[in-house]
Design a protein around this motif. Sequence first.
Motif, PDB file in Angstrom:
ATOM      1  N   UNK A  53       0.846  -1.283   0.066  1.00 53.95           N
ATOM      2  CA  UNK A  53       0.009  -0.086  -0.145  1.00 53.95           C
ATOM      3  C   UNK A  53       0.765   1.440  -0.068  1.00 53.95           C
ATOM      4  N   UNK A  54       2.102   1.110   0.092  1.00 54.27           N
ATOM      5  CA  UNK A  54       3.036   2.352  -0.021  1.00 54.27           C
ATOM      6  C   UNK A  54       2.782   3.147   1.161  1.00 54.27           C
ATOM      7  N   UNK A  55       2.607   4.457   1.177  1.00 49.82           N
ATOM      8  CA  UNK A  55       2.651   5.327   2.426  1.00 49.82           C
ATOM      9  C   UNK A  55       1.252   5.167   3.310  1.00 49.82           C
ATOM     10  N   UNK A  58      13.826  -5.173  -9.433  1.00 47.55           N
ATOM     11  CA  UNK A  58      13.556  -5.997 -10.004  1.00 47.55           C
ATOM     12  C   UNK A  58      11.920  -6.324  -9.498  1.00 47.55           C
ATOM     13  N   UNK A  59      11.547  -6.008  -8.217  1.00 45.74           N
ATOM     14  CA  UNK A  59      10.206  -6.224  -7.876  1.00 45.74           C
ATOM     15  C   UNK A  59       9.203  -5.590  -8.442  1.00 45.74           C
ATOM     16  N   UNK A  60       8.059  -6.240  -8.493  1.00 46.06           N
ATOM     17  CA  UNK A  60       6.844  -5.380  -8.769  1.00 46.06           C
ATOM     18  C   UNK A  60       5.948  -5.329  -7.627  1.00 46.06           C
ATOM     19  N   UNK A  61       6.277  -4.358  -6.505  1.00 46.94           N
ATOM     20  CA  UNK A  61       5.319  -4.405  -5.617  1.00 46.94           C
ATOM     21  C   UNK A  61       4.204  -3.097  -5.757  1.00 46.94           C
ATOM     22  N   UNK A  62       3.549  -3.042  -4.831  1.00 44.36           N
ATOM     23  CA  UNK A  62       2.354  -2.356  -4.939  1.00 44.36           C
ATOM     24  C   UNK A  62       2.711  -0.683  -4.948  1.00 44.36           C
ATOM     25  N   UNK A  93      -8.651   4.018   4.461  1.00 43.81           N
ATOM     26  CA  UNK A  93      -7.645   3.229   4.747  1.00 43.81           C
ATOM     27  C   UNK A  93      -8.188   1.871   4.710  1.00 43.81           C
ATOM     28  N   UNK A  94      -9.113   1.652   5.725  1.00 43.39           N
ATOM     29  CA  UNK A  94      -9.508   0.246   5.845  1.00 43.39           C
ATOM     30  C   UNK A  94     -10.119  -0.504   4.469  1.00 43.39           C
ATOM     31  N   UNK A  95     -10.649   0.345   3.717  1.00 44.37           N
ATOM     32  CA  UNK A  95     -11.197  -0.055   2.421  1.00 44.37           C
ATOM     33  C   UNK A  95     -10.058  -0.444   1.511  1.00 44.37           C
ATOM     34  N   UNK A  96      -9.142   0.592   1.525  1.00 46.55           N
ATOM     35  CA  UNK A  96      -7.919  -0.011   0.764  1.00 46.55           C
ATOM     36  C   UNK A  96      -7.050  -1.070   1.140  1.00 46.55           C
ATOM     37  N   UNK A  97      -7.047  -1.203   2.448  1.00 51.75           N
ATOM     38  CA  UNK A  97      -6.259  -2.366   2.837  1.00 51.75           C
ATOM     39  C   UNK A  97      -6.837  -3.600   2.598  1.00 51.75           C
TER      40      UNK A  97
END
Length: 574
Positions: A121-123, A153-157, A377-381
């Motif tokens: 989720x980043x920040x 190399x990683x494709x993270x969120x 934030x709850x929805x995003x998570x």
Amino acid sequence: MPECKEERIRREAERKRRVVGAAMGREAADLVLKNASYVNVFTGEVLTADIAVAEGLIAGVGSYFGREERDCTGKLVLPGFLDAHIHLESSLVAPAEFTRAVLPHGTTTVVTDPHEIANVLGADGIAYMLQATEGLPVDVRFMLPSCVPATPLDESGAALERGDLDGFYSHPRVQGLAEMMNFVGVLAGDESVLEKLAAADLADRRIDGHAPDLAGNGLNAYIAAGVRSDHECHDLKDAIAKLERGQYIMIREGTAARNLEALVPLLNEKYGSRCLLCTDDKHPGDLLETGHIDAIIKRAIGLGADPIAAVKAATLNAAQYFGLHDRGAVAPGYLADLVVIDGFQSFRVEAVYKQGALAAEHGAAKPFPAPAVEPRLTERAHHTFQVRTLTAKDFQSSGPLGVVGMVDGEITTLDAGRAEAADAAQDILRAAVVERHKGTGHIGLGFLRGYGLQSGAVAASISHDSHNIIVVGASEEDCAAAVNRVVELNGGIVVWNGGRPAAEVSLAIGGIMSDEPLETVNEKLEAAKAAAYALGVNQGIDPFMTLSFMALPVIPTLRITTQGVFDVGSQSYV
């Protein structure tokens, strides 16, 4: 309406008046632990006195009376324990559940690096964890993730740059910059890496390290850049080289990595003041069956460590390192974070006090509410998957692919050659990593040897550090079905066989943590392990923990990423 400065001063002055009155014996303390033997971390002695508590602080040690008095004759009182480095997400549960598990073991402060959820989720992941830990009876302090993603190399969120972190330094529970895994970037003078270090220095915060076996001028340069600790030492030679250059050594004893036995000789008069204790990763079964920092202290004593040096590594040393000068000792003016045990040898925690309030007793935490997290934030998570429905065709390949050879009991791997197709009879299994954050459709294919699965598939949205979906299976059809089920769950672990889930663990918070109680998660996790072993998974590995590291392209030799099998040594795809 916000409290003005004058009101704050008056309130604090009244608090001090109460503490001074109790310390002088003019008025009753809020709590007195009578006849307590306690560890004096300053003199290295076990002394006996009444411990008086007022306004959440230790008012004094001596002879006292209180509104509440508890006889501690024959008991030993210690400062509350501090875990110097942990990823809370590794417990697989929400922070409130983690707190409920560790509080009865005497842990009153932890320092967490939320890089697992930040990779998703980043920040927003950091913000989620800050809110989910606000006001808990275990004080959760933060080190900001320094390497998201772990490698390009990683494709993270998300990718966290220096500017994404700057605003968090003003938060009162942020202590610094977490493990700088990219020591190669530090030594090369990478501008973006050095900017992160500079920002932490300018904010007057600590910088933690992660540099196994770094030596010579490279180690000098790494420390000179401002990195003050290391938790990756696996032998005395590495640890002493770092101690000689001024680093603090975090002795790690967690679920995935255990270094205590090798490093316990450091817990002595010569080196002990520069040592801290940490777990790094602590899984549900370990928390329930073994314990937390208390278990490390007990084992250290059993291995011959000086008991007071072991206690100091879990209390005063850690508190001072992180600038938490209000805790870590049984002494006047320190927070009344106290642990009552029955003695050094058995080391059974009988009661835990957080700022003078009874927080846990006889193995159970007192009830407390879970902190509220803002709805956005709850929805995003809870919605972190962007993956279309997959079919067997998505896991088919033409031509040979690299075979990652697993090693029993280790997360390092071997180059096991190349293969054209899966062959369960020869222990060559289809493996893949599916990008799940941004809907790229990237699926890296390869093979895995040493996992042992004979039928079905295992898939999980825990795959370090980017937490894409990793899957291993006897057939392409099973791989597709297992991954699709992980997506349906909004994250989790799935053992798939015979056209249905044989077992599963839902991890709906970011795909890496559960909303359920720790005991429930552990029960499901153990059932999933049993189901995996029943399908032939090698008993010498953890079916999920070991698998999760097969996607981390910073550990030799071969790894599987969303782009295919990667050779860490040559830094090339095979």
